[in-house]
Design a protein around this motif. Sequence first.
Motif, PDB file in Angstrom:
ATOM      1  N   ILE A 123      -3.849   6.610   4.047  1.00 18.75           N
ATOM      2  CA  ILE A 123      -4.222   6.936   2.695  1.00 18.75           C
ATOM      3  C   ILE A 123      -3.881   5.824   1.747  1.00 18.75           C
ATOM      4  N   PRO A 124      -2.646   5.362   1.644  1.00 20.01           N
ATOM      5  CA  PRO A 124      -2.467   4.072   0.637  1.00 20.01           C
ATOM      6  C   PRO A 124      -3.473   3.098   1.007  1.00 20.01           C
ATOM      7  N   LEU A 125      -3.907   2.741   2.124  1.00 18.87           N
ATOM      8  CA  LEU A 125      -4.738   1.507   2.703  1.00 18.87           C
ATOM      9  C   LEU A 125      -5.979   1.906   1.745  1.00 18.87           C
ATOM     10  N   PRO A 148       2.312   7.062  12.565  1.00 16.89           N
ATOM     11  CA  PRO A 148       0.889   7.552  12.451  1.00 16.89           C
ATOM     12  C   PRO A 148      -0.012   6.951  11.513  1.00 16.89           C
ATOM     13  N   VAL A 172      -2.265   7.998   9.697  1.00 17.21           N
ATOM     14  CA  VAL A 172      -2.563   8.511   8.247  1.00 17.21           C
ATOM     15  C   VAL A 172      -1.414   8.147   7.315  1.00 17.21           C
ATOM     16  N   THR A 173      -0.382   7.830   7.772  1.00 11.42           N
ATOM     17  CA  THR A 173       0.857   7.510   6.790  1.00 11.42           C
ATOM     18  C   THR A 173       0.394   6.144   5.934  1.00 11.42           C
ATOM     19  N   PHE A 174      -0.109   5.249   6.773  1.00 11.36           N
ATOM     20  CA  PHE A 174      -0.412   4.004   5.705  1.00 11.36           C
ATOM     21  C   PHE A 174      -1.973   4.063   5.518  1.00 11.36           C
ATOM     22  N   THR A 225      -6.790   3.935  -0.764  1.00  9.66           N
ATOM     23  CA  THR A 225      -6.778   4.015  -1.969  1.00  9.66           C
ATOM     24  C   THR A 225      -6.728   2.357  -2.464  1.00  9.66           C
ATOM     25  N   VAL A 226      -5.806   1.550  -1.859  1.00  6.58           N
ATOM     26  CA  VAL A 226      -6.138   0.266  -2.368  1.00  6.58           C
ATOM     27  C   VAL A 226      -7.706  -0.531  -1.832  1.00  6.58           C
ATOM     28  N   PHE A 281     -12.025   7.253   9.184  1.00  4.79           N
ATOM     29  CA  PHE A 281     -12.364   8.576   8.519  1.00  4.79           C
ATOM     30  C   PHE A 281     -12.038   8.370   6.827  1.00  4.79           C
ATOM     31  N   LEU A 282     -10.760   7.736   6.845  1.00  3.29           N
ATOM     32  CA  LEU A 282     -10.391   7.498   5.698  1.00  3.29           C
ATOM     33  C   LEU A 282     -11.105   6.413   4.590  1.00  3.29           C
ATOM     34  N   MET A 288       0.780  -1.342  -0.167  1.00  6.06           N
ATOM     35  CA  MET A 288      -0.018  -0.172  -0.053  1.00  6.06           C
ATOM     36  C   MET A 288       0.887   1.149   0.045  1.00  6.06           C
ATOM     37  N   GLU A 337      -8.608   8.482  12.205  1.00  4.88           N
ATOM     38  CA  GLU A 337      -7.882   8.523  10.861  1.00  4.88           C
ATOM     39  C   GLU A 337      -8.331   7.103  10.052  1.00  4.88           C
ATOM     40  N   VAL A 369       1.048   4.455  -2.860  1.00  4.96           N
ATOM     41  CA  VAL A 369       0.938   6.229  -3.002  1.00  4.96           C
ATOM     42  C   VAL A 369       2.082   6.650  -3.128  1.00  4.96           C
TER      43      VAL A 369
END
Lengths: 357, 357, 281, 281
Positions: free
Chosen positions: D123-125, D117, D119-121, D127-128, D214-215, C30, D211, C34
Motif C-alpha cells: 500500500i505505501p509502495l 506480507p 500488502v504491508t509494504f 502510494t509512492v 493488484f495495488l 514508504m 498483491e 502510510v
Amino acid sequence: MSKDHSAFRSLRLEQVGRVFGAHNALKNLNLEIQRGEFVALLGPSGCGKSTALNCIAGLLTTSSGSIWLDDRRIDVLDAEERGFGMVFQNYALFPHMSVRQNIGFGLKMRDVPKAEIAKRVDQALATVRLESQADKLPGQLSGGQQQRVAIARAIVIEPPLVLMDEPLSNLDAKLRLEMRQEIRRIHAGLGSVTIYVTHDQDEALSLADRIVVLRDGEIRQVGTPEDLYMRPAKLDVADFMGFRNRINGRVAQQSGDQVVLDIGGVHVQGQARETITGPIAVASLRPDDLVAVAASEAGAFSALVEAIEYRGRDFFGSARLPDQTEVFFRSHHRLNAGEPVHLMADKSKLLIFNQEA
Amino acid sequence: MSKDHSAFRSLRLEQVGRVFGAHNALKNLNLEIQRGEFVALLGPSGCGKSTALNCIAGLLTTSSGSIWLDDRRIDVLDAEERGFGMVFQNYALFPHMSVRQNIGFGLKMRDVPKAEIAKRVDQALATVRLESQADKLPGQLSGGQQQRVAIARAIVIEPPLVLMDEPLSNLDAKLRLEMRQEIRRIHAGLGSVTIYVTHDQDEALSLADRIVVLRDGEIRQVGTPEDLYMRPAKLDVADFMGFRNRINGRVAQQSGDQVVLDIGGVHVQGQARETITGPIAVASLRPDDLVAVAASEAGAFSALVEAIEYRGRDFFGSARLPDQTEVFFRSHHRLNAGEPVHLMADKSKLLIFNQEA
Amino acid sequence: MNQLHILGRRLWIFSVWSLVTFFIVNLLAMIATVITSSTATRWLRSWLPDAYTFKWYLSAWSEFQLDDVLVTTFQVVFAVVALSGLFGVPAAYAMARRDFPGKNIAMLLFLLPMLVPPVTFGIPLATVLYQTGLGGTMAGVILANLVPTVPFVILVMIPFIEQIDPKIESAARVFGASTFQLFWRILLPLLLPGMLAALLLVLVRTIAMFELTFLTSGPTSQTLVVALYYAVFAAGVRAVQSIDAMAVIYMAITVIWLIIALRFVNPAQIVTRAKQQPSAH
Amino acid sequence: MNQLHILGRRLWIFSVWSLVTFFIVNLLAMIATVITSSTATRWLRSWLPDAYTFKWYLSAWSEFQLDDVLVTTFQVVFAVVALSGLFGVPAAYAMARRDFPGKNIAMLLFLLPMLVPPVTFGIPLATVLYQTGLGGTMAGVILANLVPTVPFVILVMIPFIEQIDPKIESAARVFGASTFQLFWRILLPLLLPGMLAALLLVLVRTIAMFELTFLTSGPTSQTLVVALYYAVFAAGVRAVQSIDAMAVIYMAITVIWLIIALRFVNPAQIVTRAKQQPSAH
C-alpha cells in the motif's frame, strides 16, 4: 603473461611480514631457497606456515618486506601473474571440468596452442599414472587420484616453484606413504623448487632437503632433517620434534658443549644446544632414549611407574621422579603401575637447554 | 527398571547374527567375556565391530542368536531396560543440560533420590577430574573434557557393562595417549566389563586384556595383545597388524612348526602359524624386521631400492626382489633409489602362512 | 598490481551495494509515508501534513467492524498454528530420521503447496468446501489454510531435527529413557527454538494469507486481510486515510509477531542451514 | 520388548502418515475437479459431467482479453527476472564471501520483504508510485515486484555460492585466470544450476504475485493473476466454468515453469541446504 622462469637461480624472502588486524601472523621472515631444493615449512597450526605459503603464491598480500625470484620482485604481482604451481589441501579441483581439462587449465590460461596442451597434459597424466582416468570428472575419482590430478595440474605448467599446502592431510595413512614417494619422485623429475607446508614432522623429515620450523610467525630453526631430528636448536623445537621428557637439573659441570646436570643426586651428561646461562638447565630426551634397566645401575633415575602401555615391540610408560617431574620411558618388559623403576638416559641423545623464560 | 547386575559373572554372545538387507554384517558371533575383562573389538571399518556393539547395547536388534548376562537373556530387552553404560565416538552429550545434569541423567531415569544422585555425580566428577566444570554446558568444554563427561555419564550408573565406540577417534594424538591411561584406570576402578570398539591397533594393544579381531562380520582371532602382535593366526590378521611384507616362496623343508622357504634361491626359516598345505607358502614380516645389511651375508635377499625415507631414528624404504615382489625394509643409513641392497630377515619374527585362496 | 582491474571490480561492487541500500531506504520511507497519511488531517501542499489525528483509526475501527474481524482473525490463526504444529512436527521427524522409497517425491509434494500460487489450488479447494458445506464457515477457512502451512512446518523443522545427532537419542535410550521421556526431556527442549520459529512464521503467514481466506470465507469468517482488500477494492466510498489506518493496524500486528519470531531464530538458518556441528570440537 | 510401547508408537506414526496422505490426495482431487468443471457442458446430477467441451476456454479467452493480459504478464515477468538476477547474484556473492560488520542485519533486512506480507509494504509502495507518476504503468509494476524478488535471489544464491570452495577460486587465480576468466570459466558454470533455479522461482513468484501487482497496476499493466481475481470478485456476471477455465490456464502456466525449475534444482536443497561437501573424499 608468463615468461620462462625455468632458468632462475633462487627465491628470496626478505623481511616478509603479514598482519591480520592486531595479529602478527608472520614476522620479518628471511629465507633463501636455491633451485632444485625441496623445502618444508613445519610447525603447529597457527604458526604462520600457511600464511607464508599464501604470500608466496600471491593469494595474500604481504604487509611488509619483499619476495624476489632472482632480481625480479614478485610480491607486487597478482597471483595469476606469478606463474607458480600450487597443490591444495582439499585438492581444489574444478568440479565441472574433466581430469584432462583440469590439468590443461593453466596452459589454456597461458594461450598455449591446443595441440601442445594435449601433448603436455598427456605427459603429466603419465607422470602421475592416471592415463585411464583422463575423461572422468574429479568427483568420480578417489581421494588419492584427485590429489594426483591436483599435482599434475601444478606441474604441467613447468613452474619455477611448486607450492604444496598440506597436500596429504586428507588421505589415509597407507595412501599418505605412497604419495610421499610419488611427490619426491616428481620433485626430482621437475628440477624446480618445491615448498611444502605441513604440521606432520614425519612428512617433513621424509620429504624435505631442508626444513624450516616456524612458531608464532617466526623462524625457530632451519636445517636438514637429520639436524632437526638429532640436534634441535631450541627447547620448543625439541618439544615439537618429540623430545617429550623435560627434566630440570642443577648445572654441575661444563666443558665445551658437554654439560653435566645434577638431577636429584643423579649426574647425567648431555650436549648443550645453546650457551647455558643459569644455574638450572633442562635435560630434553625422547621417551625412546630413556629405558627401564635392572636396579642400581650407575646414573639411573629412580622413579615410580604411573602407567604402562603395550605397543607391540616394546612397552611405553610414564613415571614420576622423586621431585614429581613426569617422565616418559621405554621398557622391554611389562611393569605395573605403582612399581619402582630405574631409568637410564642415553647420553648421546640427551640435549641440554636453558629454561624457558 | 534396572536391577543390580553387579554380581554377574559373564556376558555370552551365542551365534549372534545381524543382516542389513542382503548384507550379512555379523555372522554367528560366539564370544564369552568374564567379569573384570577389558575386551577390544578390532578391525577395519565395515568389519562388523560397531554392529556387534550396537547389538549388545540394544540400539540394533539382532537377526539371529542370543545374548546372555549369566542366565538372563538380554537381546529381547529394549536398550533402556539393559542398564548398560555407553561412550560414543562423538560424545553424544545432551547439549541443553549442564555437565552435572548430563552425568546424572541415567540415575534420574532410574528414579534414584536426588541427594543420592548429587553424591554419586560428585564422585564421578572426581573420577574424571572435572569438578570445576560441573555447571558448564557441554559446548563450553574442550573435546577431551567432553569425552571425560561422556565417560563419567557411563560409569556413574555402575553398569555391569561399559561399551565404548571409538571414544578417542575425535581427539588429537597427545590427548589420545592421556585418555588411554585414564580409561584403563577407570576400568580398573570399576571392576566391570569394558567392551571397546576401535580400528586402531595401537589403541587395542595398549588397552585391552583380550582383543577380538573381526573381518567381514566374522571373528578372525581372539587373543592377548602379545598373541596378536607376535603370533597372528591368519595372513589377513598379520596384514592388519603391520606385517607389511608378503613374500611367496617354495616350501623347502618342514619340521614341526618350523618351515624353510626357498625364495629365489635364498633359504629363510620361519614359524608356520597354520598347517602348510601347498608347495608355495607366504613369508610374512614387519618392515622393522627386514634390515639392510652389508653385502653377501648368508640368507640375505638381494633387491633394488625403489624409495627411501628418513624417519628420524632409522631410514625406511621399499625395494623390489628379482621376482618383482615389493618389500619394505629398515636401514640404519641412507640409501639411494636404484641402488642394490641386501636385506636380512629376523627369523624369530618371520611367520609362514598358506597363500590366500 | 593491475590498477584497472581493481578499479573495475570496486566500481561494480560499489554500484550493486548502493542499489541495494537505495532499495532498503525506499522501503522504509514508504512505510513511513502510510503511517503519516493515516494520522494526517489533510495532506495536499507538502510532504508532511499540517496536523496529526487519530480519528481515521476510530473511523476505520467502526466502519470495518474491526472487533468482530479481529476476533475471527485470531481464532482462525491460532487454530491453524496449533493444528500445523500437531501434524507437521511428527511428520518432519519421520521425514528427517527415516529413509524410505519415494522420500524425495514426498518432499516435492510438500514443497508444491508452498511454491504453487495459492490461487491455483484455492479455487478448486473453495469449490469442494462449498460442496461439502464447509465453505464460508470457520472450519473451512482453517482447513484451507492448513494446506500450505503443514508442509511449511515440515520443511522448516526438518533441518532443525537433522541438526540433532541421532547418537544423542541413542544415548538417552541407553541410559534408560522411555519413548515419552526421550520426547519430553531430550527432543522437546532441543526442538523448542525451531518449533517456536516455525509456528510463529505460520502465524504471520496465516494472518497474511489473503487468497485462500478470501476464497473460502463467508461474512462471519472474514479475517483482517480480507477486510482490508474489500476496503481497497471499494475505495471510492471511503477516505484514503481510513484505509491507510487499517493498513497500519494490519502492518503493526504482523510486524510485532515477526519480531517475536525472529527473537527465537536466526532467519538465515532456515534458508542457509546451520553450519555448526551439533557438538563443538 | 514392550509390546504396548511399540503399538502406541506405530499407531501414532500411522495416523500422522495417513493424514498427510489424505491431504495430498485431496489436493490432487481438487485440481482434477476444476479441470473437469472447466471442460464440462453441464454438471448437476453426478460427480462427472455428461460431456466435455472446450468452449469455456474460448469464452474465457475473449471475455478476459487474454491475449493482451498474457503479453503484459510475460513482459512484466521477464523484466523482473532479468533485473533480479542482475542485482541479486553479485550481491549474493558479496554476502557469501565477505564478512563485514552489520552482515547479519543486512541478511535480516533482505528476509523482511519475503516474510512480511506484501500488502504491508504494497500500500505505501503504491502510494509512492502513484505520487511519482509510475503508478499504473508497467515500470511501476516491475519496480514493485523487484522489492521481494531481489532479496529472494540473494537468499537462494548464498548457499549455492557458499558451496563453492574458495580454494577453487584461489586455484583458478594461481593457474593464471584473470577476474573475467574466473567468472566466465569457473563461477558461471558452477553457479548456473542455482541461478536457473532461483530465477525460475522468481518467475513463478512474479506470475503469482497478486498483491503488489493488484495495488500498482493500471488497465494496461494487468497481469493474469489480477485479471483472475477481478473475475472471481465479479463472479455474478460470468459462468463459473469460464472462471475455472481461466484458473486452469493460470495453473498450467505456473506448474510448467515450476517443473522446469525443479529439473535444475533439488528443492529440498534450498531449505535444508546441500549436505555434501564440495569435493568427494
